[in-house]
Design a protein around this motif. Structure first.
Motif, PDB file in Angstrom:
ATOM      1  N   SER A  24       0.811  -1.210   0.000  1.00 43.76           N
ATOM      2  CA  SER A  24       0.000   0.000   0.000  1.00 43.76           C
ATOM      3  C   SER A  24       0.846   1.261   0.000  1.00 43.76           C
ATOM      4  N   ALA A  25       2.057   1.201   0.563  1.00 46.22           N
ATOM      5  CA  ALA A  25       2.861   2.407   0.785  1.00 46.22           C
ATOM      6  C   ALA A  25       3.738   2.792  -0.395  1.00 46.22           C
ATOM      7  N   VAL A 124      -4.442  -4.509  -2.463  1.00 44.89           N
ATOM      8  CA  VAL A 124      -4.605  -4.557  -1.004  1.00 44.89           C
ATOM      9  C   VAL A 124      -6.081  -4.515  -0.631  1.00 44.89           C
ATOM     10  N   ASN A 125      -6.835  -3.579  -1.207  1.00 39.52           N
ATOM     11  CA  ASN A 125      -8.264  -3.490  -0.891  1.00 39.52           C
ATOM     12  C   ASN A 125      -8.994  -4.781  -1.248  1.00 39.52           C
ATOM     13  N   ARG A 139     -10.609  -3.017  10.797  1.00 40.63           N
ATOM     14  CA  ARG A 139      -9.435  -2.993  11.680  1.00 40.63           C
ATOM     15  C   ARG A 139      -8.147  -3.185  10.883  1.00 40.63           C
ATOM     16  N   MET A 140      -8.169  -4.114   9.915  1.00 33.20           N
ATOM     17  CA  MET A 140      -6.979  -4.338   9.103  1.00 33.20           C
ATOM     18  C   MET A 140      -6.668  -3.113   8.242  1.00 33.20           C
ATOM     19  N   LEU A 141      -7.702  -2.546   7.605  1.00 31.36           N
ATOM     20  CA  LEU A 141      -7.484  -1.360   6.779  1.00 31.36           C
ATOM     21  C   LEU A 141      -7.038  -0.170   7.618  1.00 31.36           C
ATOM     22  N   MET A 142      -7.496  -0.104   8.870  1.00 32.02           N
ATOM     23  CA  MET A 142      -7.083   0.974   9.754  1.00 32.02           C
ATOM     24  C   MET A 142      -5.574   0.918   9.986  1.00 32.02           C
ATOM     25  N   VAL A 144      -3.341  -0.677   7.979  1.00 31.86           N
ATOM     26  CA  VAL A 144      -2.670  -0.443   6.701  1.00 31.86           C
ATOM     27  C   VAL A 144      -2.675   1.042   6.353  1.00 31.86           C
ATOM     28  N   ASP A 145      -3.783   1.729   6.650  1.00 28.54           N
ATOM     29  CA  ASP A 145      -3.906   3.134   6.277  1.00 28.54           C
ATOM     30  C   ASP A 145      -3.000   4.045   7.092  1.00 28.54           C
ATOM     31  N   VAL A 146      -2.527   3.582   8.239  1.00 35.53           N
ATOM     32  CA  VAL A 146      -1.521   4.363   8.964  1.00 35.53           C
ATOM     33  C   VAL A 146      -0.285   4.523   8.084  1.00 35.53           C
ATOM     34  N   VAL A 147       0.154   3.422   7.483  1.00 35.79           N
ATOM     35  CA  VAL A 147       1.320   3.457   6.600  1.00 35.79           C
ATOM     36  C   VAL A 147       0.997   4.212   5.319  1.00 35.79           C
TER      37      VAL A 147
END
Length: 412
Positions: A24-25, A124-125, A139-142, A144-147
């Protein structure tokens, strides 16, 4: 009690948080990592600064359009082969950019690079939709979305240091190295999550039909637009931050490390707060809270920018408030947008990625048109975007009052 073969296979197909976060990053990091080099690129390739900025335009164009094809192809061939293709394209594009003797070749290299860069977000999505139960997806996307949110902020920090000591070509050499790591990590550690491949997913009529299914879903458009607006706020900040720090405030590029640290802290606080409210508030309520937090920070920023109180911390504190709110919106809106789709998850993910990049491209273009001062441009763009989002949420509330449910029901 022994596990059935099916359950064992299902567990084996769950990708790790680390590989999902890295996938994702890479794209968002590559989007902004080279931006501190734009003045040097313009000088060394003997073009205007505006012409050098076309390297960003070509990247955004390729990023937005390519996603519309990655979704159907991942529905047909699986997530892993398409991710491998994306990693190869990112690696090739980065090498072309690093070796470019002309601005035209650099613009073309950025387009090729973006074709690979956008694969991560789509896959990823879709992989999270494939592999995790409905309650686990947000929770998983939360996480991943930090990165995802930090990557475009950390990009200019690394880019400024590399450009200062090694030149602009070295920035693209770093991206080539990241592409090689992505290729290797995908080949070795990313499991296939699509076990229900759609054999006719890439026929023109099916592609058009699948996208029609997606865009006809009001919940998808509603949450996808809210997601895109939140990402647009983030990118408007990242576009204006270099000019704010170096031109307006006269600080060295090393201060980007401080900017990145503040964004890390604010996003982590928002992620933690959103998680703590999970059992107390429904999803739509938490999305609203996120945008109210963003608007509060925006109003604070407007007062600072137009009141003549612009200093580093006077601007960074309201920006931190805004990013705290963004941390609420990103994972929840993405999970809700993807929830209604099973057989066309790849197409839905691609269209979501198109909104996620298309809306920010319009937002950043609007910032460039304002052309006042970085602080005022940032404040006005935030105000417009958050205002549009809150109007949309108010409209959604009216629909819910009339019996239309916007929150997607969990699937089994």
């Amino acid at each position: 009690m022994t596990s059935s073969p099916t359950s064992v296979a299902t567990r084996a197909a769950v990708p790790s948080l680390l590989i999902l976060a890295y996938m994702s990053a890479v794209g968002p990091f590559g989007d902004t990592e080279y931006t501190p080099s734009l003045p040097r690129i313009a000088r060394e390739l003997h073009v205007t600064y505006g012409t050098a900025q076309l390297t960003m335009s070509s990247y955004l164009l390729g990023y937005a359009l390519s996603q519309l094809l990655y979704g159907p192809f991942s529905d047909r061939f699986g997530r892993k082969p398409i991710m491998l293709f994306g990693a190869v394209m990112f690696l090739i594009g980065s090498i072309i950019c690093a070796m470019s003797p002309t601005i035209r070749m650099l613009i073309g290299g950025r387009f090729v690079q973006s074709i690979g860069a956008c694969a991560g977000g789509v896959i990823v999505n879709a992989a999270v939709r494939d592999a995790f139960a409905p309650a686990e997806r947000a929770r998983m996307l939360m996480k991943v979305d930090v990165v995802f949110a930090l990557a475009p902020g950390l990009g200019p920090v690394a880019g400024a240091f590399i450009d200062n000591y090694f030149g602009w070509q070295a920035n693209f050499m770093l991206l080539a190295l990241m592409g090689a790591i992505l290729l290797l990590a995908t080949a070795l550690f990313f499991p296939e999550t699509n076990h229900n491949k759609n054999m006719s997913a890439i026929t023109p009529s099916r592609i058009a039909g699948n996208y029609l299914i997606v865009i006809e879903n009001g919940r998808f458009l509603y949450h996808g637009t809210l997601l895109g607006i939140a990402v647009a706020v983030m990118y408007c900040c990242l576009v204006e931050a270099p000019s704010l720090v170096m031109d307006t405030l006269g600080l060295p590029s090393s201060w980007f490390a401080v900017v990145a640290a503040t964004l890390v802290v604010s996003f982590m606080v928002g992620t933690l707060a959103c998680g703590l409210l999970e059992r107390r508030l429904r999803v739509e309520s938490r999305i609203l809270i996120g945008y109210l937090i963003m608007m509060a920070g925006t109003i604070w920023m407007v007062v600072v920018a137009f009141g003549g109180f612009v200093t580093f911390w006077h601007m960074m504190v309201p920006i931190m408030v805004v990013f705290t709110g963004i941390a609420f919106v990103l994972p929840l809106a993405a999970a809700q947008a993807m929830a209604p789709f099973r057989d066309v998850a790849g197409s839905a993910s691609a269209m979501l990625g198109f909104l996620e990049m298309g809306i920010p491209s319009l937002g950043t273009f609007g910032v460039s048109v304002l052309n006042e001062s970085p602080a005022k441009d940032m404040a006005v763009s935030f105000l417009v975007l958050c205002g549009v989002a809150l109007i949309l949420i108010a409209f959604g509330s009216l629909l819910e009052a009339r019996g239309v449910t916007l929150e997607s029901a969990p699937e089994e």
